[in-house]
Write an enzyme that holds these catalytic residues in place. Structure first.
Site, PDB file in Angstrom:
ATOM      1  CB  CYS A 154      34.982  66.834  39.916  1.00  0.00           C
ATOM      2  SG  CYS A 154      35.104  66.329  41.658  1.00  0.00           S
ATOM      3  NE  ARG A 213      38.730  56.308  47.925  1.00  0.00           N
ATOM      4  CZ  ARG A 213      37.681  56.370  48.736  1.00  0.00           C
ATOM      5  NH1 ARG A 213      37.821  56.884  49.947  1.00  0.00           N
ATOM      6  NH2 ARG A 213      36.499  55.942  48.356  1.00  0.00           N
ATOM      7  CG  ASN A 236      33.055  62.227  40.825  1.00  0.00           C
ATOM      8  OD1 ASN A 236      32.166  61.417  40.535  1.00  0.00           O
ATOM      9  ND2 ASN A 236      34.203  61.847  41.332  1.00  0.00           N
TER      10      ASN A 236
END
Length: 315
Positions: A129, A166, A291
């Protein structure tokens, strides 16, 4: 002309948002399958309600689905590690793969910068992103003055970073840094991601810092014009993409040598700062999740152009 069937592997936030974009925005693609590994995921449930064929058995479930032979495009919205296995499983079937993970098996693609150069590849990578938001600006600056160093900071709402994001933080920085150089044209690139826990969640912000030779007023005007035009091109497929303020310039000297490759070092530089905001379209995700919106929007634009190229070649 009949629409081309597409499958999405990954029934999380990105995959679900992409599904809705295909169904509501695309004149080229239609949904052929939604693929996940969690049978209770909202993405699979939503796809089933919308009449899209589904499987919770991953890529092997996709291959086993009735109608798999009719699917021409497969988007992968899983993780870098999973994409490697998915690409290997799909390789014998000749599908066009559009990779939304940082796996980077195929060439990096940023639609407004280098899409035409990637049309012959069967697996293309959408970088990240942060890369989609900032590399167009770096390329625009580089078209005016060689960029010796480019650094991007992508700040996103913590709530918009799911488990996949993550788990791929390291790959995010590595892939984005490499694409800043390979696609953006910078001699050296650096990427930083910030997961901001602020409440209410912040809209995605991206900062681009580029170091060039010392620019006179005419050069600065050219950079402003190039960046403004590039932002408008990205906004054609990401309506929430915009400049937050005027492009900033600061003349500096040899203190910036530490950032610049030795062969590029000068006595005088100009540091260029560009501040961007990406607001999501809120089709499935909240507006603050720009994003994810820019990734799905760029992937859709890329797939549509790849399909058009295939159709032109077959005509």
């Amino acid at each position: 002309m009949a629409k081309v069937k597409a499958a999405i592997i990954g029934s999380g936030n990105i995959g679900t948002d992409l599904m809705l974009k295909i169904m509501h925005l695309s004149d080229t693609l239609e949904m052929g399958a939604m693929v996940g590994i969690d049978p209770t995921s909202d993405g699979l449930a939503r796809a089933a309600r919308l009449g899209v064929p589904t499987t919770a058995d991953g890529v092997q479930g996709l291959i086993a689905l009735d109608g798999f032979d009719d699917i021409e495009v497969v988007f992968d919205a899983t993780s870098a590690g999973a994409h490697k296995a998915n690409a290997a499983a799909l390789e014998p079937y000749g599908k066009q793969l559009v990779d939304l993970t940082p796996a980077a098996i195929g060439p990096y693609v940023v639609p407004v910068v280098n899409l035409d150069a990637a049309l012959e590849h069967t697996n293309v990578n959408m970088v990240t992103c942060g890369g989609q938001a900032t590399i167009p600006v770096i390329a625009a600056i580089n078209s005016v003055a060689p960029v010796h160093y480019a650094e991007i900071v992508a700040s996103i709402a913590s709530k918009s970073a799911g488990p996949g994001t993550r788990a791929n933080i390291d790959e995010f920085t590595e892939t984005t840094s490499a694409a800043i150089e390979e696609v953006g044209g910078a001699a050296r690139g650096k990427a930083i991601i910030v997961l901001n826990p602020a409440e209410p969640p912040m809209i995605m912000r991206d900062t681009v810092l580029a170091v060039t030779d010392r620019l006179d007023e005419a050069g600065r005007a050219e950079v402003r014009a190039a960046v403004t035009a590039q932002v408008a091109r990205v906004a054609e497929y990401v309506p929430g993409y915009r400049l937050k303020q005027d492009v900033q310039f600061l003349d500096e000297g040899s203190e910036l040598d530490v950032l610049v490759p030795t062969r590029r070092r000068r006595d005088a530089y100009t540091r260029i700062s560009v501040f961007l905001e990406v607001q999501g379209a809120a089709m499935y995700l909240p507006e603050y999740a720009g994003n994810l919106d820019i990734m799905t929007s760029a992937a859709l634009r890329t797939a549509e152009r790849l399909v058009a190229n295939r159709q032109e070649a077959a005509a």
